[in-house]
Write a protein that holds these residues in place. Structure first.
Motif, short mmCIF file in Angstrom:
data_model
loop_
_atom_site.label_atom_id
_atom_site.label_comp_id
_atom_site.label_asym_id
_atom_site.label_seq_id
_atom_site.Cartn_x
_atom_site.Cartn_y
_atom_site.Cartn_z
N ARG A 19 40.27 58.18 51.17
CA ARG A 19 39.15 58.91 50.57
C ARG A 19 39.72 59.87 49.54
NH1 ARG A 19 33.93 59.49 52.29
NH2 ARG A 19 32.75 61.29 51.49
N LEU A 20 39.26 59.73 48.31
CA LEU A 20 39.65 60.62 47.23
C LEU A 20 38.57 61.66 47.01
CD1 LEU A 20 40.95 58.06 44.56
CD2 LEU A 20 42.18 59.09 46.47
N SER A 21 39.00 62.87 46.67
CA SER A 21 38.06 63.94 46.39
C SER A 21 38.41 64.58 45.05
CB SER A 21 38.10 65.00 47.49
OG SER A 21 37.66 64.47 48.71
N CYS A 22 37.40 65.06 44.38
CA CYS A 22 37.57 65.74 43.10
C CYS A 22 36.58 66.89 43.03
CB CYS A 22 37.34 64.78 41.94
SG CYS A 22 37.35 65.55 40.31
N ARG A 23 37.10 68.08 42.72
CA ARG A 23 36.23 69.25 42.59
C ARG A 23 36.41 69.84 41.20
NH1 ARG A 23 35.37 73.77 47.10
NH2 ARG A 23 34.18 72.01 47.91
N ALA A 24 35.28 70.12 40.57
CA ALA A 24 35.30 70.73 39.24
C ALA A 24 35.18 72.23 39.35
CB ALA A 24 34.15 70.17 38.41
N SER A 25 35.85 72.93 38.44
CA SER A 25 35.74 74.37 38.37
C SER A 25 35.75 74.78 36.89
CB SER A 25 36.90 75.05 39.11
OG SER A 25 38.14 74.68 38.55
N GLY A 26 35.48 76.04 36.65
CA GLY A 26 35.37 76.52 35.27
C GLY A 26 33.93 76.46 34.81
N LEU A 27 33.72 75.92 33.62
CA LEU A 27 32.37 75.82 33.06
C LEU A 27 31.71 74.56 33.61
CD1 LEU A 27 33.05 76.89 29.37
CD2 LEU A 27 32.14 78.26 31.24
N ALA A 91 47.13 52.04 41.92
CA ALA A 91 46.97 52.62 40.59
C ALA A 91 47.00 54.14 40.71
CB ALA A 91 45.65 52.18 39.96
N VAL A 92 47.03 54.78 39.56
CA VAL A 92 46.76 56.21 39.51
C VAL A 92 45.26 56.36 39.28
CG1 VAL A 92 47.17 58.39 38.34
CG2 VAL A 92 49.04 56.74 38.60
N TYR A 93 44.62 57.13 40.12
CA TYR A 93 43.18 57.32 40.05
C TYR A 93 42.88 58.68 39.42
CZ TYR A 93 42.27 53.16 42.80
OH TYR A 93 42.19 51.85 43.24
N TYR A 94 41.98 58.66 38.43
CA TYR A 94 41.63 59.87 37.68
C TYR A 94 40.16 60.20 37.87
CZ TYR A 94 45.99 59.03 35.12
OH TYR A 94 47.29 58.82 34.77
N CYS A 95 39.90 61.47 38.07
CA CYS A 95 38.54 61.98 38.09
C CYS A 95 38.12 62.31 36.66
CB CYS A 95 38.49 63.23 38.96
SG CYS A 95 36.89 64.04 39.06
N MET A 96 36.88 62.05 36.32
CA MET A 96 36.36 62.32 34.98
C MET A 96 34.97 62.93 35.09
SD MET A 96 34.00 61.30 32.53
CE MET A 96 33.46 59.64 32.96
N GLY A 101 28.64 66.54 25.98
CA GLY A 101 29.22 65.59 25.04
C GLY A 101 30.72 65.49 25.07
N ARG A 102 31.37 66.22 25.95
CA ARG A 102 32.82 66.16 26.06
C ARG A 102 33.21 65.54 27.39
NH1 ARG A 102 36.09 71.45 24.51
NH2 ARG A 102 37.71 69.91 24.90
N THR A 103 34.39 64.92 27.38
CA THR A 103 34.92 64.30 28.58
C THR A 103 36.13 65.07 29.05
OG1 THR A 103 34.16 62.11 27.87
CG2 THR A 103 35.88 62.18 29.54
N TYR A 104 36.21 65.31 30.35
CA TYR A 104 37.33 66.03 30.94
C TYR A 104 37.97 65.13 32.01
CZ TYR A 104 35.10 70.07 28.76
OH TYR A 104 34.54 70.94 27.85
N TRP A 105 39.28 65.22 32.10
CA TRP A 105 40.04 64.38 33.04
C TRP A 105 40.89 65.22 33.96
CZ3 TRP A 105 39.25 59.18 33.05
CH2 TRP A 105 38.65 58.62 31.92
#
Length: 115
Positions: A19-27, A91-96, A101-105
């Motif tokens: 199970r992969l998890s990704c948390r966003a922070s900032g704006l 593989a290497v798994y990336y959160c996006m 209109g912008r993409t963050y990785w």
């Protein structure tokens, strides 16, 4: 700016789960789609699973029925439950995330499936 923190990668035998998890922070306001991509050496990054803010999901054909993406809008996070893993999922798994209109990785997390 949006920062993404991924976790949950590792080594697993074929047929196992991660199970992969990704948390966003900032704006993080106005984040729209969130997704997991993966990349192997010498190949382009490919979409694995994507989820919209309301919860609509899209999966790569190769993972349909095995992977499940979920999203918690309050926590600004997504998870990827990966079952019945195959060596070709290595593989290497990336959160996006997409925001205004912008993409963050994220930096990526390695998933290795042994046969």
């Amino acid at each position: 700016q949006v920062q993404l923190a991924e976790s949950g990668g590792g080594l697993v035998q074929a047929g196992g789960s991660l199970r992969l998890s990704c948390r966003a922070s900032g704006l993080t306001s106005s984040i729209r789609d969130m997704a997991w991509y993966r990349q192997t050496p010498g190949n382009a990054r490919e979409m694995v699973a994507r989820i919209s803010r309301p919860g609509a999901t899209t999966y790569a054909e190769s993972v349909k029925g095995r992977f499940t993406i979920t999203r918690d809008n309050a926590e600004k996070s997504i998870d990827l439950q990966m079952d019945s893993l195959k060596p070709e999922d290595t593989a290497v798994y990336y959160c996006m995330v997409e925001r205004n209109g912008r993409t963050y990785w994220g930096l990526g997390t390695q998933v290795t499936v042994s046969s």
